[in-house]
Design an enzyme around this catalytic site. Structure first.
Site, mmCIF file in Angstrom:
data_model
loop_
_atom_site.group_PDB
_atom_site.id
_atom_site.type_symbol
_atom_site.label_atom_id
_atom_site.label_comp_id
_atom_site.label_asym_id
_atom_site.label_seq_id
_atom_site.Cartn_x
_atom_site.Cartn_y
_atom_site.Cartn_z
ATOM 1 N N LYS A 162 0.737 -1.072 0.199
ATOM 2 C CA LYS A 162 0.063 0.156 -0.098
ATOM 3 C C LYS A 162 0.954 1.179 0.005
ATOM 4 C CE LYS A 162 -3.958 -1.768 2.717
ATOM 5 N NZ LYS A 162 -4.959 -1.556 3.691
ATOM 6 N N GLY A 169 -7.644 2.993 -2.864
ATOM 7 C CA GLY A 169 -7.004 1.930 -3.489
ATOM 8 C C GLY A 169 -6.018 2.051 -4.730
ATOM 9 N N GLU A 204 1.093 -5.361 4.202
ATOM 10 C CA GLU A 204 0.317 -5.824 5.453
ATOM 11 C C GLU A 204 -0.154 -7.235 4.741
ATOM 12 O OE1 GLU A 204 -2.399 -2.260 7.205
ATOM 13 O OE2 GLU A 204 -3.266 -3.490 5.604
ATOM 14 N N LYS A 205 -0.761 -8.096 5.757
ATOM 15 C CA LYS A 205 -1.420 -9.208 5.410
ATOM 16 C C LYS A 205 -2.674 -8.735 4.777
ATOM 17 C CE LYS A 205 -2.998 -13.696 7.012
ATOM 18 N NZ LYS A 205 -2.454 -14.180 5.597
ATOM 19 N N GLU A 292 -7.161 2.923 8.275
ATOM 20 C CA GLU A 292 -6.775 4.291 8.173
ATOM 21 C C GLU A 292 -7.895 5.399 8.940
ATOM 22 O OE1 GLU A 292 -7.837 5.355 3.683
ATOM 23 O OE2 GLU A 292 -6.818 3.605 3.811
ATOM 24 N N ARG A 296 -12.076 14.075 8.789
ATOM 25 C CA ARG A 296 -13.202 14.968 8.111
ATOM 26 C C ARG A 296 -14.457 14.248 8.332
ATOM 27 N NH1 ARG A 296 -11.612 11.304 3.852
ATOM 28 N NH2 ARG A 296 -13.309 10.122 3.259
ATOM 29 N N VAL A 299 -19.396 11.342 3.963
ATOM 30 C CA VAL A 299 -20.838 11.286 2.943
ATOM 31 C C VAL A 299 -21.865 10.846 3.813
ATOM 32 C CG1 VAL A 299 -21.836 10.658 1.014
ATOM 33 C CG2 VAL A 299 -19.469 11.429 0.823
HETATM 34 C C1 MV4 Z 1 -7.023 -3.979 2.205
HETATM 35 C C2 MV4 Z 1 -7.707 -4.979 1.787
HETATM 36 C C3 MV4 Z 1 -7.390 -6.366 2.110
HETATM 37 N N1 MV4 Z 1 -6.355 -6.243 3.127
HETATM 38 N N2 MV4 Z 1 -5.980 -4.288 3.209
HETATM 39 C C4 MV4 Z 1 -8.913 -0.538 -0.528
HETATM 40 C C5 MV4 Z 1 -8.877 0.975 -0.100
HETATM 41 C C6 MV4 Z 1 -7.934 1.361 1.098
HETATM 42 N N3 MV4 Z 1 -8.614 2.241 1.641
HETATM 43 C C7 MV4 Z 1 -7.952 0.037 1.759
HETATM 44 N N4 MV4 Z 1 -8.620 -1.051 1.149
HETATM 45 C C8 MV4 Z 1 -8.108 -2.294 1.165
HETATM 46 N N5 MV4 Z 1 -7.383 -2.701 2.090
HETATM 47 C C9 MV4 Z 1 -5.791 -5.436 3.504
HETATM 48 N N6 MV4 Z 1 -4.812 -5.737 4.128
HETATM 49 C C10 MV4 Z 1 -8.805 -4.667 0.777
HETATM 50 C C11 MV4 Z 1 -9.006 -3.327 0.603
HETATM 51 C C12 MV4 Z 1 -10.199 -3.243 -0.047
HETATM 52 C C13 MV4 Z 1 -11.449 -2.732 0.149
HETATM 53 C C14 MV4 Z 1 -11.402 -1.946 1.497
HETATM 54 C C15 MV4 Z 1 -12.540 -1.670 1.785
HETATM 55 C C16 MV4 Z 1 -13.677 -1.378 1.036
HETATM 56 C C17 MV4 Z 1 -13.544 -1.736 -0.201
HETATM 57 C C18 MV4 Z 1 -12.415 -2.282 -0.536
HETATM 58 C C19 MV4 Z 1 -12.459 -3.018 -1.930
HETATM 59 C C20 MV4 Z 1 -11.152 -3.399 -2.290
HETATM 60 C C21 MV4 Z 1 -10.222 -3.550 -1.498
#
Ligand code: MV4
Length: 450
Positions: A162, A169, A204-205, A292, A296, A299
């Site tokens: 990331k 994303g 991250e895992k 994270e 803010r 929505v």
């Molecule tokens: C992830 C994950 C799976 N494993 N982290 C996507 C946006 C970013 N804010 C964090 N995201 C993700 N992090 C780990 N370790 C999968 C996603 C993710 C996701 C997360 C929340 C809502 C929708 C998503 C769609 C695809 C991937």
């Protein structure tokens, strides 16, 4: 507080959230100043604010993202505070800093907190330090492929790379095998460097089918912190949320209680102020892992307002004025019933491409348990320059089944003519047996197409 917390507030945003902030200011007796681009001259925020100032041409970079134009408007109108809404400058630490040096209160966290939360791997380390669960991963930014391979070997594949400064994303890569890691790391670093201020990447895992669960925070400037429950935002498509609800149908009460207690400690220790959202992923075991912080108002804040009976935007303004959270909330936060929000976007139902244009016919639903937050009106135009949100439809009921039933009824009575919207998509979601059973994760929409 007997007198109004501010003399005049400028709203550095547009659309439904600008109107939402005007409503909160009206409730507090505070006059408002709208700023608008040439594309928004005929918009409802311009009409309903006490003053309106044009700040530039349609393109965001020259209007809603133009810090000097907005600060000039604020100085000309002599406002004492600015509400940034969401998106645009809401998490821009330079904007918050310019407000501070200009003697204008930024209604949000301090520039220092915005900056710290914007560096995801730093926010992760801070949460870990205060006992908030995080996924196994690198202690900080990856030094190179060797460290990445060593970490991944320890954690087990799949892992995810990331961007430290990322979001939505971008700059993310899933790694299934060791041999792919060096190449994907280079890609993630390049994408991060091109999209953000930094090419830093952490590891991250990877959770393949998570639920997205986020907690609503309010914190005053005196060390008081409240957590107003969670929202389940798992129903999304290509990182765009479509439907959010509170409480989550999947969160176990003991997990909620444990995470909320840790989070409260962490938020207080960090010195976080104003409103914020802390995002978690839930794995198949039902455990939560921090990902994270969004510094803010979001929505989807109305679902939390529905179940807690708290006006979050009013709370943001009063916190910024130095008021104390116990006075703002007037007692312990109580949770009542279930709320769901559908984001009604102007979009093509086949391609999902934005579908801007003139609204030639409009019927907004109402009735018991229904709220509509919108800047839409008959003959109004959804311009192509900004996000395609037309309205937020919020249903509240005594339980989830009643909220779903009210939402379906409201969608049936919601008519938008002249543009395509996501109303048919929402009807389909609400009739899906897995959705109704509460069985879904972030791959819910993707699975329809498979
Ligand atoms: C992830 C994950 C799976 N494993 N982290 C996507 C946006 C970013 N804010 C964090 N995201 C993700 N992090 C780990 N370790 C999968 C996603 C993710 C996701 C997360 C929340 C809502 C929708 C998503 C769609 C695809 C991937």
């Amino acid at each position: 507080m007997a007198s109004a917390p501010f003399k005049q507030i400028l709203i550095a945003n547009r659309g439904e959230i600008a109107l939402r902030v005007i409503c909160a200011c009206k409730d507090l007796g505070i006059p408002t100043v709208a700023v608008f681009s040439e594309a928004d001259r005929d918009s409802l925020p311009v009409r309903f604010a006490d003053k309106a100032i044009c700040i530039g041409p349609p393109k965001s970079a020259r209007s809603y993202l133009d810090i000097p134009s907005i600060i000039s408007a604020a100085e000309i109108a002599r406002v004492d505070a600015i509400h940034p809404g969401y998106g645009f400058l809401s998490e821009n630490e330079r904007f918050a800093e310019v407000c501070r040096v200009s003697g204008i209160k930024f209604i949000g966290p301090t520039p220092e907190i915005i900056a710290a939360m914007g560096i995801k791997e730093r926010a992760r380390a801070i949460m870990k330090e205060h006992g908030v669960p995080i996924l196994p991963g690198s202690a900080g930014v990856l030094s190179g492929p060797e460290e990445g391979l060593e970490m991944a070997e320890k954690i087990g594949y799949p892992v995810i790379l990331k961007a430290s400064a990322g979001g939505g994303g971008r700059g993310m890569r899933i790694v299934n095998r060791a041999e792919d890691l060096p190449g994907l790391l280079t890609q993630a670093q390049q994408e991060a460097g091109a999209s953000f201020s930094s090419a830093d990447v952490y590891l991250e895992k990877y959770i393949g089918a998570p639920r997205h669960i986020e907690f609503q925070i309010l914190a005053d400037e005196h060390g008081n912190v409240e957590i107003l429950g969670e929202r389940d935002c798992s129903i999304q498509r290509r990182h765009q949320k479509l439907l959010e609800e509170s409480p989550s149908p999947a969160l176990r009460p003991e997990v909620r209680t444990r995470v909320m207690a840790k989070l409260r400690e962490a938020i207080r220790a960090i010195g976080y102020t104003n409103a914020g959202t802390v995002e978690f992923l839930m794995d198949e075991q039902g455990d939560l892992y921090f990902i994270e912080v969004n510094a803010r108002i979001q929505v989807e804040h109305p679902v939390t307002e529905a179940v807690t009976g708290t006006d979050l935007v009013k709370a943001q303004i009063r916190i910024a004025a130095g008021e104390r959270l116990p006075d703002i909330l007037g007692g312990p936060v109580e949770f009542r019933g279930h709320a769901i929000e559908c984001r009604i976007n102007a979009e093509n139902p086949e391609t999902f491409a934005p579908s801007p244009g003139r609204i030639t016919g409009l019927n907004l639903p109402g009735g018991v348990g229904i709220r509509v937050d919108t800047h839409a009106y008959q003959e109004g135009v959804i311009p192509p320059y900004y996000d395609s949100l037309v309205a937020k439809l919020i249903a509240h009921g005594r339980d989830r089944a009643e909220a779903i039933q009210r939402m379906k009824r409201a969608l049936d009575l919601f008519v938008v003519e002249g543009i395509h919207t996501s109303i048919p998509l929402h009807k389909r979601i609400l009739n899906d047996p897995d959705f109704v059973a509460g069985h879904f994760d972030t791959n819910f929409i993707k699975r329809w197409h498979a």
